[in-house]
Scaffold this motif. Sequence first.
Motif, mmCIF file in Angstrom:
data_model
loop_
_atom_site.group_PDB
_atom_site.id
_atom_site.type_symbol
_atom_site.label_atom_id
_atom_site.label_comp_id
_atom_site.label_asym_id
_atom_site.label_seq_id
_atom_site.Cartn_x
_atom_site.Cartn_y
_atom_site.Cartn_z
ATOM 1 N N TYR A 48 0.833 -1.218 0.090
ATOM 2 C CA TYR A 48 0.034 -0.376 -0.241
ATOM 3 C C TYR A 48 0.570 1.655 -0.412
ATOM 4 C CZ TYR A 48 -4.410 -2.514 0.288
ATOM 5 O OH TYR A 48 -5.596 -2.870 0.049
ATOM 6 N N GLN A 49 2.118 1.575 0.097
ATOM 7 C CA GLN A 49 2.532 2.248 0.415
ATOM 8 C C GLN A 49 2.631 3.563 -0.736
ATOM 9 O OE1 GLN A 49 6.752 2.124 1.785
ATOM 10 N NE2 GLN A 49 7.312 0.510 -0.047
ATOM 11 N N THR A 50 3.069 3.114 -1.615
ATOM 12 C CA THR A 50 3.119 3.640 -3.285
ATOM 13 C C THR A 50 1.459 4.061 -3.479
ATOM 14 O OG1 THR A 50 5.303 2.057 -4.138
ATOM 15 C CG2 THR A 50 3.720 3.973 -5.703
ATOM 16 N N ARG A 51 0.306 3.487 -3.474
ATOM 17 C CA ARG A 51 -0.493 4.072 -3.854
ATOM 18 C C ARG A 51 -1.195 5.631 -2.677
ATOM 19 N NH1 ARG A 51 -3.552 -2.129 -3.421
ATOM 20 N NH2 ARG A 51 -5.667 -0.887 -3.128
ATOM 21 N N LEU A 52 -0.859 4.727 -1.019
ATOM 22 C CA LEU A 52 -1.061 5.729 -0.400
ATOM 23 C C LEU A 52 -0.735 6.727 -0.827
ATOM 24 C CD1 LEU A 52 -1.762 3.935 2.513
ATOM 25 C CD2 LEU A 52 -2.819 4.713 1.586
ATOM 26 N N LEU A 53 1.102 7.041 -0.945
ATOM 27 C CA LEU A 53 1.661 8.252 -1.276
ATOM 28 C C LEU A 53 1.420 8.895 -2.418
ATOM 29 C CD1 LEU A 53 3.800 9.430 -0.679
ATOM 30 C CD2 LEU A 53 5.234 8.307 -2.227
ATOM 31 N N ASN A 54 0.641 8.448 -3.773
ATOM 32 C CA ASN A 54 -0.169 8.397 -4.398
ATOM 33 C C ASN A 54 -1.376 9.373 -4.181
ATOM 34 O OD1 ASN A 54 1.550 8.409 -7.042
ATOM 35 N ND2 ASN A 54 0.630 5.924 -7.035
ATOM 36 N N PHE A 55 -1.996 8.894 -3.294
ATOM 37 C CA PHE A 55 -3.002 9.519 -3.325
ATOM 38 C C PHE A 55 -2.825 10.794 -1.978
ATOM 39 C CE2 PHE A 55 -6.443 9.054 0.800
ATOM 40 C CZ PHE A 55 -7.057 10.323 -0.160
ATOM 41 N N VAL A 56 -2.265 10.949 -1.265
ATOM 42 C CA VAL A 56 -1.370 11.833 0.247
ATOM 43 C C VAL A 56 -1.190 13.112 -1.274
ATOM 44 C CG1 VAL A 56 -0.323 12.482 1.683
ATOM 45 C CG2 VAL A 56 -1.983 10.444 1.758
ATOM 46 N N TYR A 57 0.277 12.809 -1.732
ATOM 47 C CA TYR A 57 0.657 13.748 -2.332
ATOM 48 C C TYR A 57 -0.344 14.357 -3.644
ATOM 49 C CZ TYR A 57 3.982 15.409 -6.107
ATOM 50 O OH TYR A 57 4.626 16.730 -6.812
ATOM 51 N N ARG A 58 -0.807 13.819 -4.215
ATOM 52 C CA ARG A 58 -2.039 14.250 -4.893
ATOM 53 C C ARG A 58 -3.517 15.185 -4.102
ATOM 54 N NH1 ARG A 58 -3.555 8.749 -8.053
ATOM 55 N NH2 ARG A 58 -1.827 9.139 -9.933
ATOM 56 N N THR A 59 -3.731 14.394 -3.122
ATOM 57 C CA THR A 59 -4.128 15.869 -1.951
ATOM 58 C C THR A 59 -3.564 17.283 -2.023
ATOM 59 O OG1 THR A 59 -5.618 14.011 -1.956
ATOM 60 C CG2 THR A 59 -5.940 16.064 -0.828
ATOM 61 N N ILE A 60 -2.247 17.017 -0.801
ATOM 62 C CA ILE A 60 -1.640 17.931 -0.766
ATOM 63 C C ILE A 60 -1.013 18.546 -1.331
ATOM 64 C CG2 ILE A 60 -2.388 16.830 1.934
ATOM 65 C CD1 ILE A 60 0.893 16.596 1.783
ATOM 66 N N SER A 61 0.005 18.124 -2.374
ATOM 67 C CA SER A 61 0.286 18.524 -3.172
ATOM 68 C C SER A 61 2.307 18.884 -2.449
ATOM 69 C CB SER A 61 -0.102 19.766 -4.092
ATOM 70 O OG SER A 61 -1.800 19.932 -4.579
ATOM 71 N N ASP A 62 2.145 17.473 -1.981
ATOM 72 C CA ASP A 62 3.678 18.081 -1.235
ATOM 73 C C ASP A 62 4.098 16.742 -0.766
ATOM 74 O OD1 ASP A 62 5.536 18.264 0.501
ATOM 75 O OD2 ASP A 62 4.557 20.477 1.651
ATOM 76 N N ARG A 63 5.180 16.456 -2.193
ATOM 77 C CA ARG A 63 5.829 15.491 -1.619
ATOM 78 C C ARG A 63 6.238 14.774 -0.509
ATOM 79 N NH1 ARG A 63 9.134 11.389 -5.838
ATOM 80 N NH2 ARG A 63 9.278 9.740 -5.048
ATOM 81 N N GLU A 64 7.323 15.582 -0.282
ATOM 82 C CA GLU A 64 8.283 15.569 1.165
ATOM 83 C C GLU A 64 7.165 15.174 2.353
ATOM 84 O OE1 GLU A 64 11.378 17.471 4.001
ATOM 85 O OE2 GLU A 64 10.986 18.100 1.594
ATOM 86 N N ARG A 65 6.371 16.031 2.543
ATOM 87 C CA ARG A 65 5.474 16.353 3.448
ATOM 88 C C ARG A 65 4.476 15.064 3.313
ATOM 89 N NH1 ARG A 65 4.264 16.055 8.520
ATOM 90 N NH2 ARG A 65 2.747 16.882 9.342
ATOM 91 N N GLY A 66 4.145 14.565 2.255
ATOM 92 C CA GLY A 66 3.059 13.417 1.895
ATOM 93 C C GLY A 66 3.308 11.927 2.380
ATOM 94 N N GLU A 67 5.374 12.033 1.854
ATOM 95 C CA GLU A 67 5.307 10.791 2.403
ATOM 96 C C GLU A 67 5.884 10.934 3.960
ATOM 97 O OE1 GLU A 67 9.835 11.976 0.679
ATOM 98 O OE2 GLU A 67 9.270 10.736 -0.509
ATOM 99 N N ASP A 68 6.064 12.023 4.896
ATOM 100 C CA ASP A 68 5.684 12.065 6.314
ATOM 101 C C ASP A 68 4.571 11.073 6.497
ATOM 102 O OD1 ASP A 68 8.373 13.169 6.872
ATOM 103 O OD2 ASP A 68 7.938 14.828 6.595
#
Length: 212
Positions: A48-68
């Motif tokens: 799930y980690q890549t799928r969730l990162l895609n989802f969160v990243y697209r939602t908040i538009s901040d990859r580094e914060r999305g990883e956190d």
Amino acid sequence: MADVALKYPVPSAGVSVRERLQAMDDSGLVTEFLGGEERAFQVLVERYQTRLLNFVYRTISDRERGEDLVQEVFIRVYRHLHRFDRSKKFSTWVYTIASNLAKNELRNRSRNPLVFFQTIRKNWQDDDRPLQFEDSASRPDDLYRKRHLRELVESSVAQLPEHHRQVFILRELEGKSYEEIAEITGCNLGTVKSRLNRARNAFATIIEPGLK
């Protein structure tokens, strides 16, 4: 992204054990983990980690914060999996956790103009790009078109209002059912369908000029 499993060391698995775990569905992995097989948790993370990162990243538009935030998702899953209602889908539960964390991030960002400005500035950087899923065997011109389209989609999605953007991502990019989206977002089905319809119309209007 930092591997959450590093926070919870597990014994190295033999190939046969790992293959057995990877062949299980989510429910089986949850059962294994709750029964003491910690390696099952690592398989869930990998699933799930890549799928969730895609989802969160697209939602908040901040990859580094999305990883956190995705790291935080798995920390919460690890701590609270024993409370998970196993009559429900694990994917819906984990996406709900990710959705709530992303919404809290946007809410906190809106209350702090400095954080919001810093996020915008980070998105100006040339090396800040959405995750790409490209076929390395494709011709260079095909890769360019795929990359251009992905960037166009990502930038168009980012322009949608928050409540429209979330349902659009869950349905159109993550393939969730209306019922799952309703559970993840805490909205009724009518609201989900209404928001999705408006999101689709807005998305089409935003992206159309870039497709000409």
